[in-house]
Design a protein around this motif. Structure first.
Motif, PDB file in Angstrom:
ATOM      1  N   PRO A 161       0.826  -1.211   0.000  1.00  0.00           N
ATOM      2  CA  PRO A 161       0.000   0.000   0.000  1.00  0.00           C
ATOM      3  C   PRO A 161       0.862   1.263   0.000  1.00  0.00           C
ATOM      4  CG  PRO A 161      -0.138  -1.146   2.117  1.00  0.00           C
ATOM      5  CD  PRO A 161       0.616  -2.029   1.204  1.00  0.00           C
ATOM      6  N   CYS A 162       0.831   1.992  -1.110  1.00  0.00           N
ATOM      7  CA  CYS A 162       1.704   3.158  -1.218  1.00  0.00           C
ATOM      8  C   CYS A 162       1.118   4.156  -2.197  1.00  0.00           C
ATOM      9  CB  CYS A 162       3.088   2.718  -1.703  1.00  0.00           C
ATOM     10  SG  CYS A 162       3.055   1.946  -3.318  1.00  0.00           S
ATOM     11  N   THR A 163       1.691   5.343  -2.234  1.00  0.00           N
ATOM     12  CA  THR A 163       1.252   6.334  -3.200  1.00  0.00           C
ATOM     13  C   THR A 163       2.392   7.295  -3.518  1.00  0.00           C
ATOM     14  OG1 THR A 163      -0.509   7.896  -3.766  1.00  0.00           O
ATOM     15  CG2 THR A 163       0.348   8.005  -1.520  1.00  0.00           C
ATOM     16  N   LEU A 164       2.123   8.185  -4.468  1.00  0.00           N
ATOM     17  CA  LEU A 164       3.142   9.136  -4.899  1.00  0.00           C
ATOM     18  C   LEU A 164       3.159  10.328  -3.944  1.00  0.00           C
ATOM     19  CD1 LEU A 164       5.044   9.550  -7.381  1.00  0.00           C
ATOM     20  CD2 LEU A 164       3.264  11.024  -8.328  1.00  0.00           C
ATOM     21  N   ALA A 165       4.328  10.896  -3.726  1.00  0.00           N
ATOM     22  CA  ALA A 165       4.422  12.103  -2.901  1.00  0.00           C
ATOM     23  C   ALA A 165       5.396  13.048  -3.569  1.00  0.00           C
ATOM     24  CB  ALA A 165       4.905  11.746  -1.503  1.00  0.00           C
ATOM     25  N   ARG A 166       5.153  14.328  -3.368  1.00  0.00           N
ATOM     26  CA  ARG A 166       6.063  15.305  -3.959  1.00  0.00           C
ATOM     27  C   ARG A 166       6.778  16.074  -2.866  1.00  0.00           C
ATOM     28  NH1 ARG A 166       4.860  19.294  -9.044  1.00  0.00           N
ATOM     29  NH2 ARG A 166       7.047  19.809  -9.420  1.00  0.00           N
TER      30      ARG A 166
END
Ligand SMILES: *Cc1c(COP(=O)(O)O)cnc(C)c1O
Length: 794
Positions: A612-617
């Motif tokens: 479970p992960c997502t993009l981050a800036r």
């Protein structure tokens, strides 16, 4: 496997038998050398099949009710309890056994009972104790660490005089150290109990009992409390146990807490009253529902263990023989210069030939040909390439490790302040190791494990050259040919695929690195930690593409049709409502990022990586919070130069530069041994430099970059860069960036040819020079001028 099989008594035959049995019973060990048996968690095939059959064939209910299924559970649990007591030769008339979650819970149960005693308690523990035993001191009225066997004997001799106050004393020690495997005198228990004092004994048998029979047959000599880790003996189930001598059971009388299962009657309204259970001790101590299924697995575990290995006595003999061989052979390993390779930590009065003083564990550190310590992080990296599973570091034995490494408390605190933590990469501090390498043998270990481990040490850590030190650094100093920029790559998402900068494009360079490099990262949704390809090789398949026309970063997953886009603009208004600011950590540095929380985004990355992960800036507002962490790198002409460079999400420095000639040399070496040549992409460089294509291999200048201090790209008016030092490598260079498969090259060859002071180097960390240049851009094809320290640059 058939239960009628014969277990050979002859050593060689037993070893061969174990070798063959292991193939069938432990298929997960096929290509691995498992040397971390003190924490074994391996399930044998027969045990799992037997447990499965048992669970399918019978209805086991929740205990404590009258239904037949409940009664069946209760009975089976009581049978298992008895069977286990007998396994330790403990007479149920004199001992009770309490099931716990693990050995730590068993130790804590004793500690808490003593704390609730009328006058609390005094605590004495042996210096070789496990962290879980040391921690009991925080519950005590007063405590001290007995720092040697002599100190224990002295304390015992004075017991009659000193410790017969109103306050009880608890003395705890391990039967076997989980650090170096030394076995401690079991007769201390008898001596303490024979005294007229109010002292009790807690024996931590968690490590000991996995490779030696624990015999509680002599009641007078047995400890009052014995803590055990059953998974360390049987592999499965995950359970601990506390065996209490009934003569010491009164210690638990002042226990205040009660839970479901440990009381007969509780009154809550108006009056507050309860009646604790008056039956056997275990009924009063096992709060709540027991781990029923784990306990039900004990009978099959005991049965299978006996069938596969015979007795613990047999295991003890077998493992002692292997450990003795391992110890002798490690001890005799020498570098070409005659220096020893291993510094082994063994208790002075124990001997690998004597099972009463030594268990099958060898703890040591490695030294190179010059006598410098080899970093354990480096050993771990190489071991993992070779599928060798061992443990390094403080191994949960603070006193043992400090004694072995002669680390004074002030040194440990100083190292702690300097950033050293359990498991950190910089494990050599102030010229001293901060941890050990622990090789621990168990029931399923065989001579081939020992052989393979020794060839591993020999292959990577024995310097065969006769001279002191290796000759790797003494490269002939040849006149340099000009280099040019062969290719430029940015990695918009940290640890994901690279994006090649088009040939004709002038690319902006900033103090933090190439424009658009590591602006984004992928973070775990639970921990907020930035994910790395080192642990998730599939990240190589995530391919970002900078589309300036459309103003977006397009991301696709190789081998699938899905694609996702995010705006390049830093204006948060354009991100959409699903963006959340969040505290993240990149390589342990706390950092603020904006996380993309839309379902489409999390789905895409979660599917791509498999967690479970997502993009981050990266949040530009926290730009100043990260700086490069180059410490004392070899080949860095000025060791402080790396210290203050701002970086975004990259690991160590703003820019990474590699040389095509060095790669060619490395690949020649790999190919002579039949290995797979490394593609430049595995090094994840930003700048690849090459020499004039007309040069023959003999004219190339591999490793010239080792000596560079700075370089200017783009001619006299070009951009000036500082070279900060060599880039330290790990097994991530073995991930094929095309298909995300792991190989053992190029790390194996790099480790043999490019290791300097225990660090494996390839490529150089680079940063825009503080003095800058006339313009801060570079283009593929630009000519490169390089400078060494002595050359003055205007
Ligand atoms: C493993 C171990 C422990 C801790 O056991 P857990 O089951 O992890 O709680 C305590 N002491 C020694 C000597 C050990 O080896």
């Amino acid at each position: 496997m058939a239960s009628s099989r014969n277990i050979p008594s002859d050593d060689d035959a037993y070893n061969n038998y174990t070798e063959r049995m292991r193939e069938v019973e432990y298929p997960m060990l096929k290509d691995s050398i498992y040397l971390d048996h003190a924490g074994t968690t391996l399930f044998s095939k027969t045990l799992m099949e037997r447990f499965h059959a048992e669970m399918m064939a019978n209805l086991y209910g929740n205990p404590h009710s009258a239904s037949p299924s409940s009664q069946k559970s209760t009975q089976t649990i009581e049978d298992a309890r008895l069977r286990l007591l007998r396994f330790f030769n403990a007479d149920p008339d004199h001992f009770d056994l309490i099931f716990t979650a693990n050995a730590t819970a068993a130790i804590k149960l004793v500690g808490h009972a003593f704390r609730e005693k009328h006058n609390s308690f005094s605590y004495r523990y042996h210096v070789d104790s496990h962290t879980s035993v040391v921690g009991v001191r925080e519950l005590a009225h007063n405590y001290s660490c007995l720092d040697s066997d002599g100190a224990v004997e002295k304390w015992i001799n004075r017991l009659d005089v000193e410790e017969h106050t109103e306050r009880s004393t608890l003395f705890a020690y391990p039967a076997q150290s989980n650090m170096d495997g030394r076995r401690l005198p079991l007769h201390w228990c008898r001596s303490v109990q024979a005294s007229a004092s109010r002292a009790y004994t807690l024996l931590d048998a968690a490590a000991y009992a996995s490779t030696s029979p624990l015999d509680l047959g002599n009641v007078d000599a047995a400890p009052d409390f014995s803590a055990l880790s059953l998974y360390k003996i049987f592999g499965f189930p995950d359970l601990g146990a506390l065996i209490v001598k009934k003569s010491a059971a009164h210690v638990f009388e002042q226990r205040r807490y009660f839970g479901g299962g440990t009381v007969d009657l509780v009154v809550c309204l108006k009056e507050q009253w309860h009646a604790s259970k008056s039956g056997p001790l275990h009924e009063r101590l096992e709060d709540g529902t027991l781990p029923i299924h784990s306990i039900l697995a004990l009978e099959p575990a005991l049965q299978t263990h006996e069938e596969l290995f015979g007795t613990l006595e047999r295991i003890s003999e077998h493992t002692a023989k292997l450990a003795s061989e391992l110890y002798e052979r490690l001890l005799s390993l020498k570098h070409g210069s005659g220096r020893p390779v291993c510094a082994i930590y063994k208790y002075e009065n124990s001997s690998y030939g004597d099972r009463s003083t030594q268990g099958p564990i060898v703890a040591f550190n490695l030294q190179d040909g010059k006598g410098e310590w080899v970093s354990n992080a480096e050993v771990e990296k190489l071991a993992s390439i070779k599928n060798i599973h061992l443990r390094t570091g403080g191994v949960c034995n603070p006193g043992g490790v400090a004694t072995a490494l002669k680390l004074a408390p002030w040194e440990m605190k100083e190292n702690f302040s300097a950033g050293h933590r359990c498991g950190s990469e910089n494990d050599i501090m102030n010229g001293k190791p901060t941890g050990v390498i622990r090789v621990s043998l168990g029931a399923m270990s065989t001579r081939s494990d020992v052989d393979r481990f020794l060839s591993f040490v020999d292959e990577f850590f024995v310097d065969k050259s006769q001279t002191l030190g290796s000759s790797m650094t003494s490269l002939a100093d040849r006149g340099e040919q000009p280099f040019h920029v062969e290719s430029l790559t940015v990695y918009p998402i940290k640890s994901c695929g690279g994006w090649r900068i088009p040939h004709d494009r002038q690319w902006e360079i900033r103090p933090e690195g190439l424009a658009w490099d590591r602006e984004w990262c992928i973070v775990h949704q639970g921990t907020g930690k930035a994910l790395s390809q080192k642990h998730y090789p599939r990240m190589a398949l995530i391919r970002p593409c900078l589309d300036f026309e459309a103003g977006t970063l397009r991301v696709h997953l190789a081998g699938s049709s899905g694609q996702i886009s995010v705006p390049l603009s830093k204006n948060p208004a354009l991100y959409g409502s699903s963006l959340r600011a969040r505290h993240t950590s990149v390589c342990g540095d706390p950092l603020r990022t904006f996380m993309y929380a839309s379902a489409a985004m999390t789905d895409f990355f979660t599917k791509a990586v498999g967690v479970p992960c997502t993009l981050a800036r990266f949040d530009p507002a926290s730009t100043s919070s990260r700086h490069s962490k180059l410490h004392l790198l070899p080949h860095s002409q000025s060791q402080t130069r790396g210290a203050s460079r701002p970086i975004l999400l990259s690991n160590e420095s703003p820019i990474l530069t590699i040389s095509r000639s060095s790669l060619n040399r490395l690949n020649e070496q790999i190919k002579t041994k039949g290995g797979k040549a490394a593609h430049p992409s595995v090094f994840r460089a930003n700048i690849v430099l090459a020499e004039n294509r007309m040069l023959s291999p003999r004219q190339e200048q591999p490793w010239a970059e080792d000596k560079w201090h700075s370089m200017r790209i783009g001619g006299e008016e070009g951009t000036l860069f500082d070279i900060l030092g060599g880039c330290r490598r790990c097994q991530m260079v073995c991930v094929d960036q095309e298909n995300s498969e792991k190989n053992s090259e190029p790390f194996v060859t790099l480790a043999k040819t490019r290791r300097f002071d225990g660090r494996v180097l390839f490529g150089v960390h680079t940063a825009l020079a503080k003095t800058g240049g006339k313009r801060s851009t570079i283009t593929v094809g630009d000519v490169v001028d390089t400078f060494r320290q002595q050359e003055v640059i205007e």
